[in-house]
Design a protein around this motif. Structure first.
Motif, PDB file in Angstrom:
ATOM      1  N   LEU A  76     -23.738  48.550 -42.943  1.00  0.00           N
ATOM      2  CA  LEU A  76     -23.716  47.795 -44.187  1.00  0.00           C
ATOM      3  C   LEU A  76     -24.762  46.694 -44.055  1.00  0.00           C
ATOM      4  N   ASP A  77     -25.866  46.851 -44.758  1.00  0.00           N
ATOM      5  CA  ASP A  77     -27.010  45.962 -44.566  1.00  0.00           C
ATOM      6  C   ASP A  77     -27.586  45.543 -45.909  1.00  0.00           C
ATOM      7  N   SER A  78     -28.893  45.278 -45.969  1.00  0.00           N
ATOM      8  CA  SER A  78     -29.490  44.764 -47.202  1.00  0.00           C
ATOM      9  C   SER A  78     -29.615  45.803 -48.301  1.00  0.00           C
ATOM     10  N   ARG A  79     -29.343  47.064 -48.004  1.00  0.00           N
ATOM     11  CA  ARG A  79     -29.327  48.071 -49.068  1.00  0.00           C
ATOM     12  C   ARG A  79     -28.148  47.852 -50.007  1.00  0.00           C
ATOM     13  N   PHE A  80     -27.142  47.145 -49.526  1.00  0.00           N
ATOM     14  CA  PHE A  80     -25.903  46.973 -50.279  1.00  0.00           C
ATOM     15  C   PHE A  80     -25.700  45.505 -50.629  1.00  0.00           C
ATOM     16  N   ALA A  81     -25.356  45.273 -51.887  1.00  0.00           N
ATOM     17  CA  ALA A  81     -25.084  43.906 -52.322  1.00  0.00           C
ATOM     18  C   ALA A  81     -23.850  43.359 -51.609  1.00  0.00           C
ATOM     19  N   GLN A  82     -23.754  42.047 -51.585  1.00  0.00           N
ATOM     20  CA  GLN A  82     -22.604  41.426 -50.928  1.00  0.00           C
ATOM     21  C   GLN A  82     -21.304  41.833 -51.603  1.00  0.00           C
ATOM     22  N   ALA A  83     -21.339  42.071 -52.915  1.00  0.00           N
ATOM     23  CA  ALA A  83     -20.137  42.503 -53.629  1.00  0.00           C
ATOM     24  C   ALA A  83     -19.718  43.914 -53.218  1.00  0.00           C
ATOM     25  N   GLN A  84     -20.652  44.685 -52.620  1.00  0.00           N
ATOM     26  CA  GLN A  84     -20.358  46.038 -52.151  1.00  0.00           C
ATOM     27  C   GLN A  84     -19.996  46.065 -50.666  1.00  0.00           C
ATOM     28  N   GLY A  85     -19.857  44.904 -50.068  1.00  0.00           N
ATOM     29  CA  GLY A  85     -19.537  44.827 -48.651  1.00  0.00           C
ATOM     30  C   GLY A  85     -20.737  44.740 -47.754  1.00  0.00           C
ATOM     31  N   GLY A  86     -21.961  44.727 -48.339  1.00  0.00           N
ATOM     32  CA  GLY A  86     -23.174  44.614 -47.538  1.00  0.00           C
ATOM     33  C   GLY A  86     -23.544  43.165 -47.288  1.00  0.00           C
ATOM     34  N   VAL A  87     -24.780  42.951 -46.818  1.00  0.00           N
ATOM     35  CA  VAL A  87     -25.227  41.581 -46.565  1.00  0.00           C
ATOM     36  C   VAL A  87     -26.222  41.117 -47.622  1.00  0.00           C
ATOM     37  N   GLY A  88     -26.755  42.064 -48.446  1.00  0.00           N
ATOM     38  CA  GLY A  88     -27.752  41.679 -49.415  1.00  0.00           C
ATOM     39  C   GLY A  88     -28.977  41.087 -48.738  1.00  0.00           C
ATOM     40  N   PHE A  89     -29.692  40.229 -49.431  1.00  0.00           N
ATOM     41  CA  PHE A  89     -30.831  39.540 -48.822  1.00  0.00           C
ATOM     42  C   PHE A  89     -30.322  38.404 -47.939  1.00  0.00           C
ATOM     43  N   VAL A  90     -30.990  38.211 -46.815  1.00  0.00           N
ATOM     44  CA  VAL A  90     -30.574  37.185 -45.857  1.00  0.00           C
ATOM     45  C   VAL A  90     -31.491  35.978 -45.985  1.00  0.00           C
ATOM     46  N   PRO A  91     -30.958  34.787 -46.308  1.00  0.00           N
ATOM     47  CA  PRO A  91     -31.804  33.591 -46.363  1.00  0.00           C
ATOM     48  C   PRO A  91     -32.417  33.299 -44.991  1.00  0.00           C
ATOM     49  N   LEU A  92     -33.679  32.870 -44.995  1.00  0.00           N
ATOM     50  CA  LEU A  92     -34.355  32.560 -43.733  1.00  0.00           C
ATOM     51  C   LEU A  92     -33.582  31.509 -42.929  1.00  0.00           C
ATOM     52  N   GLU A  93     -32.952  30.568 -43.629  1.00  0.00           N
ATOM     53  CA  GLU A  93     -32.233  29.518 -42.911  1.00  0.00           C
ATOM     54  C   GLU A  93     -30.987  30.051 -42.206  1.00  0.00           C
ATOM     55  N   ASN A  94     -30.541  31.280 -42.562  1.00  0.00           N
ATOM     56  CA  ASN A  94     -29.363  31.866 -41.916  1.00  0.00           C
ATOM     57  C   ASN A  94     -29.709  32.603 -40.626  1.00  0.00           C
ATOM     58  N   LEU A  95     -30.992  32.744 -40.307  1.00  0.00           N
ATOM     59  CA  LEU A  95     -31.369  33.379 -39.049  1.00  0.00           C
ATOM     60  C   LEU A  95     -30.993  32.476 -37.884  1.00  0.00           C
ATOM     61  N   ILE A  96     -30.298  33.049 -36.919  1.00  0.00           N
ATOM     62  CA  ILE A  96     -29.895  32.306 -35.721  1.00  0.00           C
ATOM     63  C   ILE A  96     -30.913  32.483 -34.612  1.00  0.00           C
ATOM     64  N   GLY A  97     -31.429  33.699 -34.451  1.00  0.00           N
ATOM     65  CA  GLY A  97     -32.413  33.933 -33.411  1.00  0.00           C
ATOM     66  C   GLY A  97     -32.753  35.403 -33.281  1.00  0.00           C
ATOM     67  N   ARG A  98     -33.562  35.701 -32.269  1.00  0.00           N
ATOM     68  CA  ARG A  98     -34.027  37.064 -32.019  1.00  0.00           C
ATOM     69  C   ARG A  98     -33.368  37.601 -30.754  1.00  0.00           C
ATOM     70  N   ALA A  99     -32.857  38.834 -30.848  1.00  0.00           N
ATOM     71  CA  ALA A  99     -32.255  39.483 -29.685  1.00  0.00           C
ATOM     72  C   ALA A  99     -33.366  40.145 -28.866  1.00  0.00           C
ATOM     73  N   ASP A 100     -33.506  39.751 -27.621  1.00  0.00           N
ATOM     74  CA  ASP A 100     -34.577  40.273 -26.783  1.00  0.00           C
ATOM     75  C   ASP A 100     -34.081  41.114 -25.609  1.00  0.00           C
TER      76      ASP A 100
END
Length: 262
Positions: free
Chosen positions: A211-235
């Protein structure tokens, strides 16, 4: 006698100062540099497996309010922010639920993203996708929820669960494996999706189980993610457990110690 009591008070005070400094250093490291993250679901297979324990690089994109536990940092927007790159594996705070998610960043602000029968298009151009055999794993309960993996075949418990595997390569040259159960699953075909300013578009590598940006938040997805919501990069994966708990060391996957992810 008085000298002994004074000495004991000095020892207690020194111990308290040492503990306080260590605690502040631990909080500072977790807030500004790295954060542990446990993978609870299979949406990023085969890149990330259920039970992987990650260290997330919080320095990669600068800091926002979500860099602090519970969003307590008094930061508006991003401090010393850097734009992520397509193909980065990002950990972010869900815009609605407040849960931490991990997905692959596909679209930057202004990008046009579209799916056609399971094939990704970016800014009107098909993204290179080539078959690369199959991904297999035991058909057994995984993680703390005990969920079994989804398979293209129908194995018996303990048998081999198989899913078609491809390698996708973005225009910037970043390549990674994706899994695909069918080309006609929900989300495998979409209209053009334009990423708005200040947001990013993310996908799971396990395309039919994410469930990712293909699905709106109302559909249980994440929709678009605001840049300020990024926590970090998994390396990198620190270690990984194939059992129901990170502490079940006898189920740790030996080939994933300090395993680099991309």
């Amino acid at each position: 006698m008085a000298s002994t009591k004074t000495h004991r008070r000095h020892d207690w005070g020194e111990s308290l100062r040492t503990f306080s400094v260590a605690l502040l250093m631990a909080v500072a490291v977790r807030t500004f540099l790295i954060q542990p993250f446990w993978i609870p679901s299979g949406s990023m297979k085969e890149t990330l497996l259920v039970g992987d324990f990650l260290f997330v690089n919080k320095f990669a994109y600068g800091w926002s309010r979500w860099s602090c536990p519970w969003g307590l940092c008094p930061i508006e927007g991003r401090l010393w922010g850097a734009l992520p790159e397509r193909g980065d594996i990002v950990v972010f705070r869900h815009p609605v639920t407040g849960e931490d998610y991990v997905k692959r960043l596909i679209g930057l602000p202004g990008d046009r993203v579209r799916m056609r029968a399971g094939h990704l298009q970016l800014n009107g151009q098909p993204v290179d996708q080539r078959p690369a055999g199959q991904f297999s794993e035991p058909f057994l309960p995984q993680g703390s929820t005990g969920a079994v993996p989804r398979c293209a075949n129908r194995p018996r418990p303990g048998g081999e669960c198989r899913v078609d595997r491809s390698v996708e390569t973005l225009p910037n040259g970043v390549s990674y494996a994706i899994l695909n159960l069918t080309d006609w699953a929900r989300g495998d075909t979409t209209d053009d999706i334009v990423v708005p300013p200040g947001h990013v578009f993310v996908l799971g590598d396990n395309r039919d189980n994410s469930l990712d940006s293909r699905f709106a938040q109302a559909q249980g997805g994440v929709g678009f993610v605001p840049l300020e919501n990024l926590i970090g990069r998994a390396d990198r994966v620190l270690f990984s457990s194939a059992g129901s708990s990170l502490w079940a060391f006898w189920t740790w996957r030996g080939d994933r110690f300090l395993h680099a992810v991309h």
